[in-house]
Enzyme design. Structure first.
Site, PDB file in Angstrom:
ATOM      1  CG  ASP A 227      -1.804   1.212   1.328  1.00 32.87           C
ATOM      2  OD1 ASP A 227      -2.333   1.632   0.269  1.00 32.87           O
ATOM      3  OD2 ASP A 227      -1.989   1.773   2.428  1.00 32.87           O
ATOM      4  CB  SER A 228       0.172   4.769  -0.664  1.00 34.41           C
ATOM      5  OG  SER A 228      -0.940   4.891   0.211  1.00 34.41           O
TER       6      SER A 228
ATOM      7  CE1 TYR B 198       2.628   5.136  -3.230  1.00 38.41           C
ATOM      8  CE2 TYR B 198       1.340   3.406  -4.273  1.00 38.41           C
ATOM      9  CZ  TYR B 198       2.512   3.830  -3.678  1.00 38.41           C
ATOM     10  OH  TYR B 198       3.555   2.947  -3.528  1.00 38.41           O
ATOM     11  N   GLY B 199      -2.745   9.071  -3.826  1.00 40.33           N
ATOM     12  CA  GLY B 199      -3.996   9.616  -4.374  1.00 40.33           C
ATOM     13  C   GLY B 199      -3.858  10.916  -5.138  1.00 40.33           C
TER      14      GLY B 199
ATOM     15  CB  CYS C 138      -3.249   0.705  -2.528  1.00 42.27           C
ATOM     16  SG  CYS C 138      -3.216   2.438  -2.976  1.00 42.27           S
ATOM     17  CG  ASN C 139      -9.731   1.218  -2.757  1.00 42.17           C
ATOM     18  OD1 ASN C 139     -10.747   0.676  -3.152  1.00 42.17           O
ATOM     19  ND2 ASN C 139      -9.318   1.108  -1.498  1.00 42.17           N
ATOM     20  CB  THR C 140      -4.819   5.151  -5.126  1.00 40.72           C
ATOM     21  OG1 THR C 140      -5.656   5.675  -4.096  1.00 40.72           O
ATOM     22  CG2 THR C 140      -4.408   6.256  -6.057  1.00 40.72           C
TER      23      THR C 140
ATOM     24  CB  CYS D  88      -9.159   5.186   0.659  1.00 44.05           C
ATOM     25  SG  CYS D  88      -7.465   5.455   1.253  1.00 44.05           S
ATOM     26  CB  THR D  89      -6.750   0.121   2.143  1.00 45.08           C
ATOM     27  OG1 THR D  89      -5.582   0.824   1.700  1.00 45.08           O
ATOM     28  CG2 THR D  89      -7.271  -0.753   1.020  1.00 45.08           C
ATOM     29  CG  HIS D  90      -4.678   5.089   4.484  1.00 50.24           C
ATOM     30  ND1 HIS D  90      -4.217   4.583   3.287  1.00 50.24           N
ATOM     31  CD2 HIS D  90      -3.574   5.485   5.178  1.00 50.24           C
ATOM     32  CE1 HIS D  90      -2.890   4.694   3.263  1.00 50.24           C
ATOM     33  NE2 HIS D  90      -2.476   5.230   4.400  1.00 50.24           N
TER      34      HIS D  90
HETATM   35  N1  DGL Z   1      -4.664   3.417   0.817  1.00 51.11           N
HETATM   36  C1  DGL Z   1      -4.766   3.868  -0.471  1.00 51.11           C
HETATM   37  C2  DGL Z   1      -6.059   3.567  -1.169  1.00 51.11           C
HETATM   38  O1  DGL Z   1      -6.678   2.591  -0.853  1.00 51.11           O
HETATM   39  C3  DGL Z   1      -4.042   5.066  -0.973  1.00 51.11           C
HETATM   40  C4  DGL Z   1      -4.186   6.322  -0.271  1.00 51.11           C
HETATM   41  C5  DGL Z   1      -3.207   7.327  -0.796  1.00 51.11           C
HETATM   42  O2  DGL Z   1      -2.027   7.081  -0.687  1.00 51.11           O
HETATM   43  O3  DGL Z   1      -3.634   8.358  -1.301  1.00 51.11           O
HETATM   44  O4  DGL Z   1      -6.460   4.268  -2.040  1.00 51.11           O
END
Ligand code: DGL
Length: 261
Positions: free
Chosen positions: A12-13, A44-45, A75-77, A185-187
């Site tokens: 993940d990011s 990453y977003g 990570c969805n992004t 988003c996984t966060h």
């Molecule tokens: N956790 C990530 C996601 O699921 C990325 C968040 C990011 O780095 O912007 O999108």
């Protein structure tokens, strides 16, 4: 060593993908895992598609060097921007994560669903294709979670700054009478306790964590790669950022190492 003993690689990011690791570890406790938190490059977003692809390739190469048998893009992004390229470049199964728009769209009574995700996810072609497919007669309120990931990466999940961002972001959704909030988003699963306090009781929050874990198990089984060992797996975490925050989010239960990658 038989390939089934090799690791499930997860990246993940940053620390958000640990929400996916926890689902995988609960479902597949005998699997060895290795997690990369690319916190140095978070978020990453806000990055371009090209940058997200190149970071995803970098993470994948490192996981392959460390004997992974499957890679979970937690990570969805990264999934929505890079998984196609990853699948075309590397000869290993990849599991991705996308916002759970489909169950929300199929079950909404108010015909309005909210989605909170990064700019990179919401602007991706993959997200648009899925949304167009399932939400024809549904009002989808898309909200970029600007600023949320940096606060989580800084260990400020329960801060006033987070509370005020979340309040701002859900306001238009409440106005539109959503009954589902999709966390894309996984966060964000780490924000569920706060969101539950803010949202009216009838609004359901959904994320894709359990679905990803189930899919990981199904694909391992399909490739005859499930680790059938009776002992608990070995779980290692590498971070190129703040190791303390990663340890905290894992309740100090796992080995966390600093690594520059
Ligand atoms: N956790 C990530 C996601 O699921 C990325 C968040 C990011 O780095 O912007 O999108």
């Amino acid at each position: 060593m038989s390939k089934s003993k090799h690791k499930i690689g997860i990246f993940d990011s940053g620390i958000g993908g640990t929400s996916i690791f926890k689902e995988i570890n609960a479902l597949l406790p005998h699997e060895n895992t290795i997690y990369l938190a690319d916190s140095k490059n978070a978020p990453y977003g806000d990055k371009s598609k090209e940058e997200i692809i190149s970071l995803s390739i970098k993470n994948t190469k490192l996981l392959l060097e460390k004997d992974c048998k499957i890679i979970v893009v937690a990570c969805n992004t990264a999934t929505t921007n890079a998984i196609k390229v990853l699948r075309n470049t590397f000869d290993i199964p990849f599991i991705g994560i996308e916002p759970a728009i489909k169950p929300a769209a199929l079950n909404t009574q108010t015909k309005a669903v909210g989605i909170l995700a990064t700019k990179g996810t919401l602007s991706s072609e993959l997200f648009h294709n899925t949304t167009d497919l399932y939400s024809q007669d549904i009002n989808v309120i898309e909200q970029i979670g600007e600023g949320i990931v940096p606060l989580i990466e800084a260990g400020k999940i329960n801060s006033d700054a987070m509370k005020s961002l979340l309040e701002d972001y859900i306001k238009p959704m409440l106005k539109a009478d959503i009954d589902y909030l999709v966390l894309g988003c996984t966060h964000y699963p780490y924000l569920i306790p706060q969101l539950l306090e803010m949202l009216p009781k009838h609004i359901k929050i959904i994320d894709s964590g359990l679905a990803v874990a189930k899919q990981t198990k199904a694909i391992l089984k399909q490739h005859e790669l499930l680790n059938l060992s009776a002992t608990k797996g070995n779980n290692i975490f590498y971070s190129n950022g703040n190791v303390t925050v990663l340890k905290e989010i894992l309740d100090d239960k796992f080995t966390v190492k600093a690594l520059d990658f």
